[in-house]
Enzyme design. Structure first.
Site, PDB file in Angstrom:
ATOM      1  N   SER A   1      -3.099  -4.373  27.240  1.00  0.00           N
ATOM      2  CA  SER A   1      -3.765  -3.097  27.515  1.00  0.00           C
ATOM      3  C   SER A   1      -5.199  -3.233  27.011  1.00  0.00           C
ATOM      4  CB  SER A   1      -3.031  -1.931  26.839  1.00  0.00           C
ATOM      5  OG  SER A   1      -2.732  -2.236  25.498  1.00  0.00           O
TER       6      SER A   1
ATOM      7  N   PHE B   1     -18.227  -3.035  11.002  1.00  0.00           N
ATOM      8  CA  PHE B   1     -17.157  -2.139  11.425  1.00  0.00           C
ATOM      9  C   PHE B   1     -15.912  -2.361  10.559  1.00  0.00           C
ATOM     10  CE2 PHE B   1     -14.136  -0.649  14.818  1.00  0.00           C
ATOM     11  CZ  PHE B   1     -14.570   0.671  14.770  1.00  0.00           C
TER      12      PHE B   1
ATOM     13  N   ASP C   1     -11.804  10.443  12.257  1.00  0.00           N
ATOM     14  CA  ASP C   1     -12.570  10.225  11.031  1.00  0.00           C
ATOM     15  C   ASP C   1     -13.245  11.519  10.613  1.00  0.00           C
ATOM     16  OD1 ASP C   1     -12.044   7.560  10.352  1.00  0.00           O
ATOM     17  OD2 ASP C   1     -13.272   6.896  12.035  1.00  0.00           O
TER      18      ASP C   1
ATOM     19  N   GLU D   1      -8.866  -1.257  25.718  1.00  0.00           N
ATOM     20  CA  GLU D   1      -9.529  -0.034  25.239  1.00  0.00           C
ATOM     21  C   GLU D   1     -11.008  -0.048  25.623  1.00  0.00           C
ATOM     22  OE1 GLU D   1      -8.574   1.483  21.253  1.00  0.00           O
ATOM     23  OE2 GLU D   1     -10.736   1.553  20.925  1.00  0.00           O
TER      24      GLU D   1
ATOM     25  N   HIS E   1      -3.114  -5.470  22.682  1.00  0.00           N
ATOM     26  CA  HIS E   1      -4.096  -4.438  23.034  1.00  0.00           C
ATOM     27  C   HIS E   1      -5.482  -4.987  22.684  1.00  0.00           C
ATOM     28  CE1 HIS E   1      -5.469  -0.280  23.650  1.00  0.00           C
ATOM     29  NE2 HIS E   1      -6.213  -0.419  22.566  1.00  0.00           N
TER      30      HIS E   1
HETATM   31  P1  FAD Z   1      -3.386   9.780   9.982  1.00  0.00           P
HETATM   32  O1  FAD Z   1      -2.436   8.667  10.108  1.00  0.00           O
HETATM   33  O2  FAD Z   1      -2.910  11.129  10.336  1.00  0.00           O
HETATM   34  O3  FAD Z   1      -3.891   9.870   8.497  1.00  0.00           O
HETATM   35  C1  FAD Z   1      -4.786   8.958   7.903  1.00  0.00           C
HETATM   36  C2  FAD Z   1      -4.627   9.032   6.398  1.00  0.00           C
HETATM   37  O4  FAD Z   1      -4.782  10.343   5.929  1.00  0.00           O
HETATM   38  C3  FAD Z   1      -3.250   8.611   5.951  1.00  0.00           C
HETATM   39  O5  FAD Z   1      -3.143   7.218   5.851  1.00  0.00           O
HETATM   40  C4  FAD Z   1      -3.155   9.326   4.617  1.00  0.00           C
HETATM   41  O6  FAD Z   1      -3.841   8.612   3.630  1.00  0.00           O
HETATM   42  C5  FAD Z   1      -3.874  10.601   4.889  1.00  0.00           C
HETATM   43  N1  FAD Z   1      -2.895  11.651   5.292  1.00  0.00           N
HETATM   44  C6  FAD Z   1      -2.349  11.813   6.516  1.00  0.00           C
HETATM   45  N2  FAD Z   1      -1.482  12.849   6.541  1.00  0.00           N
HETATM   46  C7  FAD Z   1      -1.493  13.380   5.294  1.00  0.00           C
HETATM   47  C8  FAD Z   1      -0.832  14.464   4.707  1.00  0.00           C
HETATM   48  N3  FAD Z   1       0.025  15.230   5.387  1.00  0.00           N
HETATM   49  N4  FAD Z   1      -1.117  14.721   3.431  1.00  0.00           N
HETATM   50  C9  FAD Z   1      -1.981  13.970   2.739  1.00  0.00           C
HETATM   51  N5  FAD Z   1      -2.637  12.900   3.245  1.00  0.00           N
HETATM   52  C10 FAD Z   1      -2.400  12.606   4.505  1.00  0.00           C
HETATM   53  N6  FAD Z   1     -11.155   7.580  15.719  1.00  0.00           N
HETATM   54  C11 FAD Z   1     -11.826   8.426  16.547  1.00  0.00           C
HETATM   55  O7  FAD Z   1     -12.581   9.299  16.072  1.00  0.00           O
HETATM   56  N7  FAD Z   1     -11.710   8.315  17.914  1.00  0.00           N
HETATM   57  C12 FAD Z   1     -10.899   7.412  18.507  1.00  0.00           C
HETATM   58  O8  FAD Z   1     -10.816   7.335  19.728  1.00  0.00           O
HETATM   59  C13 FAD Z   1     -10.148   6.514  17.653  1.00  0.00           C
HETATM   60  N8  FAD Z   1      -9.297   5.609  18.172  1.00  0.00           N
HETATM   61  C14 FAD Z   1      -8.545   4.818  17.339  1.00  0.00           C
HETATM   62  C15 FAD Z   1      -7.621   3.934  17.893  1.00  0.00           C
HETATM   63  C16 FAD Z   1      -6.844   3.114  17.061  1.00  0.00           C
HETATM   64  C17 FAD Z   1      -5.843   2.172  17.698  1.00  0.00           C
HETATM   65  C18 FAD Z   1      -7.039   3.145  15.654  1.00  0.00           C
HETATM   66  C19 FAD Z   1      -6.257   2.221  14.774  1.00  0.00           C
HETATM   67  C20 FAD Z   1      -7.945   4.029  15.089  1.00  0.00           C
HETATM   68  C21 FAD Z   1      -8.706   4.890  15.918  1.00  0.00           C
HETATM   69  N9  FAD Z   1      -9.611   5.814  15.393  1.00  0.00           N
HETATM   70  C22 FAD Z   1     -10.313   6.641  16.242  1.00  0.00           C
HETATM   71  C23 FAD Z   1      -9.843   5.889  13.947  1.00  0.00           C
HETATM   72  C24 FAD Z   1      -8.992   6.986  13.266  1.00  0.00           C
HETATM   73  O9  FAD Z   1      -9.320   8.251  13.767  1.00  0.00           O
HETATM   74  C25 FAD Z   1      -9.283   6.926  11.779  1.00  0.00           C
HETATM   75  O10 FAD Z   1      -8.786   5.741  11.222  1.00  0.00           O
HETATM   76  C26 FAD Z   1      -8.851   8.143  10.957  1.00  0.00           C
HETATM   77  O11 FAD Z   1      -9.465   8.071   9.686  1.00  0.00           O
HETATM   78  C27 FAD Z   1      -7.347   8.244  10.750  1.00  0.00           C
HETATM   79  O12 FAD Z   1      -6.692   8.650  11.888  1.00  0.00           O
HETATM   80  P2  FAD Z   1      -5.093   8.531  11.989  1.00  0.00           P
HETATM   81  O13 FAD Z   1      -4.659   9.151  13.243  1.00  0.00           O
HETATM   82  O14 FAD Z   1      -4.663   7.163  11.715  1.00  0.00           O
HETATM   83  O15 FAD Z   1      -4.713   9.473  10.750  1.00  0.00           O
END
Ligand code: FAD
Length: 308
Positions: A20, A224, A114, A22, A274
């Site tokens: 896939s 990065f 983020d 991105e 990916h």
């Molecule tokens: P989550 O997994 O929800 O949380 C991240 C961290 O927050 C956890 O590890 C934990 O430490 C803390 N946390 C989560 N839930 C809780 C809770 N209930 N209580 C307390 N602490 C908690 N970013 C963008 O802006 N746009 C994109 O398109 C994008 N694409 C991405 C694609 C991939 C494949 C990856 C790996 C990352 C991408 N990111 C993107 C980056 C991502 O948004 C960041 O890494 C962000 O900081 C965390 O998002 P997440 O969904 O992993 O968060």
């Protein structure tokens, strides 16, 4: 007859490996041309899906939507739209999800996103928004029968105190309904396989797809990596040493480094890769060719219209 088993990567078509790709939404007309050139070059390789990122703080909301919509309308690709919780109320996010459903999109990459102040600053959920990716996964699943992918971090998310806390987070995303995890990029495959072992031991049974970044520009990738908590092994740095002004050699080295990593993953049992394409096709195309993927006419024809 020899009993020696060929590595999977040397079997025709790498024995059913899928890929896939991105992409990120373009900012300017020039970037738009670059993106669609990359899409039209890679589409004939019949990726399982392609995904389009969502800018920090929702800054690319319209551009992400337009890019995904064009993929649905003009190509045979199956696009996945990235979506985050940042800087938006639940009602706004729900509207975006419904718009995607109406546009024919059936796959969302659900992320927390983020912090609006950039990586490293404190994450403050929007007062009326979804707080975590788990909330978003639940919302997406409630709105439509979407496939949902989530993020995974083989070297743990910078905000997770331990790898186990990170795995517990991934488990919560799976429990909320995630169908697949896509990893942050990494260069040391052992790190990925260790993570996989710990995730499986924690009862996580969804596919965990390695996210691979071809190093188009070492300095940029290193920057990065620093921001996202991914490590760059010293041997990778050494391979790109002294090539700052030698684009041609740098590209050959980048292809070799990426191919070596991907071939090793496949030989160790990975069946889906990916690629973070950075909207550039050449390195990714070469690596896909090497693992046995070939363009197909059925996949090629619709995108030819889009690129015209
Ligand atoms: P989550 O997994 O929800 O949380 C991240 C961290 O927050 C956890 O590890 C934990 O430490 C803390 N946390 C989560 N839930 C809780 C809770 N209930 N209580 C307390 N602490 C908690 N970013 C963008 O802006 N746009 C994109 O398109 C994008 N694409 C991405 C694609 C991939 C494949 C990856 C790996 C990352 C991408 N990111 C993107 C980056 C991502 O948004 C960041 O890494 C962000 O900081 C965390 O998002 P997440 O969904 O992993 O968060």
């Amino acid at each position: 007859m020899s009993q020696h088993k060929l590595p999977v990567s040397r079997l025709p078509g790498s024995a059913g490996v899928s890929v896939s790709f991105e992409f990120f939404p373009p900012k300017t007309p020039e970037m738009e041309t670059t993106l669609w050139e990359a899409v039209s070059r890679l589409a004939p390789l019949s990726p399982a899906f392609v995904s389009v990122t969502y800018g920090a703080g929702g800054s690319t909301r319209e551009r992400t939507h337009a890019t995904v919509k064009r993929m649905v309308d003009e190509t045979a690709l199956k696009p996945a739209a990235h979506l985050t919780c940042v800087a938006a109320a639940r009602t706004e996010v729900n509207e975006i999800i419904r718009d995607y459903w109406a546009a024919g999109v059936r796959h969302i990459v659900a992320l927390r996103g983020d912090p609006a102040g950039g990586v490293g600053s404190r994450y403050e959920p929007h007062p009326e928004g979804y707080h975590w990716s788990t909330d978003l996964v639940t919302a997406v699943k409630a709105i439509g029968d979407f496939q949902v992918s989530v993020a995974a971090y083989p070297e743990r998310h910078p905000e997770s105190e331990t790898l186990f806390a990170d795995i517990a987070m991934l488990k919560r995303k799976v429990d909320a309904g995630a169908d697949r995890a896509i990893t942050q990029f990494f260069f040391d495959n052992d790190v990925f396989f260790r993570y996989l072992d710990v995730a499986r031991a924690a009862g996580i049974d969804i596919p965990i797809v390695p996210g691979i970044v071809p190093v188009q520009n070492f300095k940029q990738t290193a920057g990065f990596a620093k921001r996202t908590g991914a490590s760059i092994p010293a041997w990778i740095a050494r391979r790109f040493e002294g090539l700052e002004d030698d684009v041609a050699t740098r590209r050959l080295v980048a292809a070799a480094v990426c191919a070596e990593q991907v071939v090793d993953l496949i030989d160790r049992g990975v069946t889906h890769i990916h690629f973070y394409t950075m909207n550039r096709a050449d390195l990714v195309y070469a690596v896909c060719h090497l693992i046995g993927l070939r363009p197909t006419k059925t996949a090629a024809s619709p995108i030819a219209v889009a690129a015209a």
